[in-house]
Design a protein around this motif. Structure first.
Motif, mmCIF file in Angstrom:
data_model
loop_
_atom_site.group_PDB
_atom_site.id
_atom_site.type_symbol
_atom_site.label_atom_id
_atom_site.label_comp_id
_atom_site.label_asym_id
_atom_site.label_seq_id
_atom_site.Cartn_x
_atom_site.Cartn_y
_atom_site.Cartn_z
ATOM 1 N N MET A 1 69.090 76.825 60.463
ATOM 2 C CA MET A 1 69.163 76.499 61.873
ATOM 3 C C MET A 1 69.160 74.983 62.086
ATOM 4 O O MET A 1 69.949 74.464 62.843
ATOM 5 C CB MET A 1 67.984 77.160 62.601
ATOM 6 C CG MET A 1 68.040 76.989 64.089
ATOM 7 S SD MET A 1 69.410 77.905 64.791
ATOM 8 C CE MET A 1 68.987 77.880 66.473
ATOM 9 N N GLU B 1 70.084 72.594 60.044
ATOM 10 C CA GLU B 1 71.349 72.027 59.578
ATOM 11 C C GLU B 1 72.441 72.193 60.630
ATOM 12 O O GLU B 1 73.250 71.299 60.855
ATOM 13 C CB GLU B 1 71.752 72.694 58.256
ATOM 14 C CG GLU B 1 72.626 71.816 57.402
ATOM 15 C CD GLU B 1 72.795 72.414 56.019
ATOM 16 O OE1 GLU B 1 73.928 72.753 55.695
ATOM 17 O OE2 GLU B 1 71.780 72.518 55.298
ATOM 18 N N GLN B 2 72.460 73.341 61.293
ATOM 19 C CA GLN B 2 73.440 73.606 62.337
ATOM 20 C C GLN B 2 73.232 72.653 63.524
ATOM 21 O O GLN B 2 74.189 72.143 64.091
ATOM 22 C CB GLN B 2 73.350 75.058 62.793
ATOM 23 C CG GLN B 2 74.449 75.454 63.751
ATOM 24 C CD GLN B 2 74.371 76.923 64.111
ATOM 25 O OE1 GLN B 2 73.355 77.570 63.926
ATOM 26 N NE2 GLN B 2 75.464 77.449 64.627
ATOM 27 N N THR B 3 71.990 72.385 63.876
ATOM 28 C CA THR B 3 71.686 71.462 64.972
ATOM 29 C C THR B 3 72.173 70.061 64.635
ATOM 30 O O THR B 3 72.788 69.391 65.472
ATOM 31 C CB THR B 3 70.163 71.445 65.252
ATOM 32 O OG1 THR B 3 69.747 72.762 65.583
ATOM 33 C CG2 THR B 3 69.827 70.496 66.383
ATOM 34 N N PHE C 1 74.561 69.291 62.578
ATOM 35 C CA PHE C 1 76.016 69.335 62.642
ATOM 36 C C PHE C 1 76.495 69.191 64.085
ATOM 37 O O PHE C 1 77.431 68.448 64.368
ATOM 38 C CB PHE C 1 76.551 70.643 62.044
ATOM 39 C CG PHE C 1 78.016 70.826 62.292
ATOM 40 C CD1 PHE C 1 78.961 70.139 61.534
ATOM 41 C CD2 PHE C 1 78.465 71.662 63.313
ATOM 42 C CE1 PHE C 1 80.326 70.290 61.783
ATOM 43 C CE2 PHE C 1 79.821 71.819 63.561
ATOM 44 C CZ PHE C 1 80.747 71.127 62.792
ATOM 45 N N HIS C 2 75.860 69.881 65.010
ATOM 46 C CA HIS C 2 76.258 69.809 66.428
ATOM 47 C C HIS C 2 76.018 68.417 67.007
ATOM 48 O O HIS C 2 76.830 67.934 67.807
ATOM 49 C CB HIS C 2 75.527 70.877 67.251
ATOM 50 C CG HIS C 2 76.038 72.261 67.027
ATOM 51 N ND1 HIS C 2 77.332 72.634 67.322
ATOM 52 C CD2 HIS C 2 75.435 73.359 66.513
ATOM 53 C CE1 HIS C 2 77.505 73.910 67.007
ATOM 54 N NE2 HIS C 2 76.379 74.373 66.510
#
Length: 139
Positions: A1, A3-5, A7-8
């Motif tokens: 989660m 890592e996704q943040t 990235f965003h």
């Protein structure tokens, strides 16, 4: 989660930067790109410089700097200067017209960013400032 943040965040930072460049190109009516202005800005701050040094500092390849320099010289925004001690060494210098152009370019950039940040509330601007200050300290 997490890592996704991250990235965003990176993705959205890139989008903002790219959109600012697109908007700047629309409002700055000089047939010059951001890279040309970066070269002029360097010359304005540091004075005459060897093209190879400018390329290294700005992270450009020497052929790219040659291309950019040619356009700046053709538009009388920069000039080539021969070194007095060694005529084989060429420097690039900024002209008065180049100084005026880089000042106008910077003013357009300030206006664009001001309009962008005006979309944020006072509290959001404070938070963003705190974040940028923290990121700058870590670099």
């Amino acid at each position: 989660m997490e890592e996704q943040t991250i990235f965003h965040i990176i993705n959205n930072m890139d989008k903002v930067t790219n959109n600012l460049i697109v908007q700047w190109n629309k409002v700055f009516e000089e047939d010059l790109g951001v890279s040309h202005i970066l070269v002029l800005g360097h010359l304005k701050v540091h004075g005459k410089s060897r093209p190879s040094d400018i390329a290294k500092i700005l992270g450009l390849t020497p052929p790219t700097l040659t291309y950019l320099s040619e356009k700046l010289v053709q538009k009388n925004l920069a000039k080539r200067l021969v070194d007095d001690s060694d005529r084989r060494i060429i420097h690039l210098g900024i002209t008065d017209k180049g100084i005026e152009v880089v000042q106008r370019a910077n003013q357009k950039g300030v206006e664009l960013r001001k309009r962008l940040f005006e979309q944020l509330t006072k509290e959001e601007r404070k938070q963003l400032l705190t974040i940028y200050e923290k990121l700058n300290k870590s670099l």
